[in-house]
Design an enzyme around this catalytic site. Structure first.
Site, PDB file in Angstrom:
ATOM      1  CG  ASN A   1      -1.874   0.995   1.248  1.00  0.00           C
ATOM      2  OD1 ASN A   1      -1.885   1.869   0.439  1.00  0.00           O
ATOM      3  ND2 ASN A   1      -2.875   1.118   2.316  1.00  0.00           N
TER       4      ASN A   1
ATOM      5  NE  ARG B   1      -6.024   1.193  -0.371  1.00  0.00           N
ATOM      6  CZ  ARG B   1      -6.081   2.170   0.174  1.00  0.00           C
ATOM      7  NH1 ARG B   1      -5.116   2.804   0.946  1.00  0.00           N
ATOM      8  NH2 ARG B   1      -7.302   2.955   0.454  1.00  0.00           N
TER       9      ARG B   1
ATOM     10  CG  HIS C   1     -13.437   1.925   2.759  1.00  0.00           C
ATOM     11  ND1 HIS C   1     -14.453   2.552   3.543  1.00  0.00           N
ATOM     12  CD2 HIS C   1     -12.186   1.981   3.095  1.00  0.00           C
ATOM     13  CE1 HIS C   1     -13.547   3.462   4.084  1.00  0.00           C
ATOM     14  NE2 HIS C   1     -12.483   3.186   3.984  1.00  0.00           N
TER      15      HIS C   1
ATOM     16  NE  ARG D   1     -11.646  11.200   3.529  1.00  0.00           N
ATOM     17  CZ  ARG D   1     -11.369   9.944   3.664  1.00  0.00           C
ATOM     18  NH1 ARG D   1     -12.347   9.001   4.139  1.00  0.00           N
ATOM     19  NH2 ARG D   1     -10.193   9.656   3.232  1.00  0.00           N
TER      20      ARG D   1
ATOM     21  CD  GLU E   1      -8.721  -2.578   3.535  1.00  0.00           C
ATOM     22  OE1 GLU E   1      -8.611  -2.150   4.597  1.00  0.00           O
ATOM     23  OE2 GLU E   1      -9.272  -1.826   2.650  1.00  0.00           O
TER      24      GLU E   1
END
Ligand code: AMP
Length: 393
Positions: free
Chosen positions: A7, A87, A176, A235, A378
């Site tokens: 990642n 990713r 996601h 956020r 993930e």
């Protein structure tokens, strides 16, 4: 067989080396402050190895990582690494599944990189660094958006001038997706069927809720970017865009400043004025801090709103899953959300909810919807996709 999941961010590169025979993580870590000064941290067999070291670019990070894998005796030879999975945040409507990197894929990645300017170019730096360092090892790309490509047009289109979609690709893409796909596959194993109605709640610092029918995404809460949907750590989630001009004028801010405020200074942090971290918010909530209580209740409400919306869209729900940092660890969040859902026949076992560790059913046998906590993975999903693609090659 060993696979590395990567990642890469603009100044960091996280990795997990996974043994695909038992799906265990052999070693993992992060290279940080790339292009600034440089630092790495590698965890292997219960020990952490870390050091400041110059990292001029992503290639330096990859070269040092490979050197350390040998020096720390994590692998005997680099030949043991049979694939590298990367990713990638945004695959647009160009990629609906993971693929092996070749010239065509690189060209397509280049053509869509401006859709996630903070993430995709950084992801590509990671890919290029591994292609250079391990030229004979296949690289794959696994997209955050790919799982959501099954949404129909009525779902992904925005009620704005249609030309914005045609000319500029303005639509919902979600995010996601790798986590929601991992949850979907795990639920399929638990229920031993592919036919179920699932609402997957990935609630970490970033958060998204996804409605899944028979293994496919039918709607998701994030939008053109991850700013949309439920409120998150920093956020705002969905807001009325008309609130922006008066604030911009009063505070002499540009559109970039205000979007930055919505991404970095809103959500739990902005509302509570305490922290973006759920642990800090919970502590203040337990001390009866008024704004912490307001924030916590609003947070649970926004998640409930999406669950309710997707319950109707799916025409019922078999299972709701909580995952990611908050979903897996905050029993208070799960309790408040599930209390809001009592009218749908949701009933949780308070003790199980409080003491839950790892994969667990937390609803009572009477509950009309099964409520599960499932830790997401993930990195494993990226490694599994990589293995499957290499096998097919
Ligand atoms: P993630 O982005 O998935 O790493 O999730 C980060 C969020 O998980 C932060 O808000 C953390 O406060 C929250 N979190 C992690 N551990 C706990 C915990 N034990 N209790 C409550 N929240 C937690």
């Amino acid at each position: 067989m060993k696979i590395i999941s990567i990642n890469a961010g603009s100044s960091s590169l996280k990795f997990s080396l996974i043994n695909m025979e038992n799906e265990n993580v052999i070693a993992n870590g992060v290279f940080e402050r790339i292009g600034i000064d440089g630092h790495y941290k590698i965890k292997f067999e219960g020990k952490t190895y870390e050091e400041d070291t110059e990292l001029k670019n992503h290639s330096d990070a990859v070269n040092i990582l490979l050197e350390k894998l040998i020096n720390l005796k994590i692998v005997k030879s680099l030949d043991e690494i049979e694939g590298v999975g990367h990713r990638v945040v945004q695959g647009k409507d160009v990629f609906d599944k993971s693929v092996i990197v070749d010239d065509d894929v690189l060209q397509k990645l280049e053509s869509i990189k401006h859709f996630a300017p903070l993430h995709n170019p950084a992801n590509m730096l990671g890919i290029k660094a591994f292609m250079k360092a391990l030229p004979n090892v296949p690289n794959t790309v696994v997209f955050d958006t790919a799982f959501h490509q099954t949404m129909d047009k009525e779902t992904y289109i925005y009620p704005v001038p249609y030309e914005w979609y045609e000319k500029y690709g303005i639509r919902k893409y979600g995010a996601h997706g790798t986590s929601h796909r991992y949850i979907t596959e795990t639920v399929s194993d638990i229920l031993n069927t592919k036919n179920f109605k699932l609402i997957s709640c990935h609630i970490g610092n970033g958060a998204s809720i996804t409605a899944v029918k028979d293994g496919k995404c039918v709607d998701t809460s994030m939008g053109f970017t991850p700013l949309a949907g439920v409120m998150m750590g920093t956020r705002s989630g969905d807001i009325d865009p008309s609130i922006l001009p008066p604030v911009m004028e009063a505070e002499n801010k540009t559109i970039d400043d205000i979007i930055n405020d919505l991404n970095k200074h809103s959500g739990i942090l902005g509302m509570s004025g305490i922290s973006s971290d759920m642990r800090d918010l919970t502590e203040a909530y337990n001390k009866n801090d008024e704004r912490a209580i307001l924030t916590m209740n609003k947070y649970a409400r926004r998640i409930t709103d999406y669950i309710a919306q997707y319950y109707v869209l799916l025409k019922g729900t078999d299972i709701i899953v909580f995952t990611a940092g908050i979903g897996e660890n905050s029993f208070l969040t799960r309790k408040l959300v599930c209390d809001n859902l009592k009218c749908l026949g949701v009933e949780i076992d308070e003790e199980k909810n409080k003491n839950c560790h790892g994969k667990e059913l937390i609803s009572t046998p009477n509950s009309k919807i099964k409520i599960y906590v499932i830790p997401t993975d993930e990195e494993l999903m990226i490694a599994k996709d990589t293995l499957n693609l290499i096998k097919k090659k």
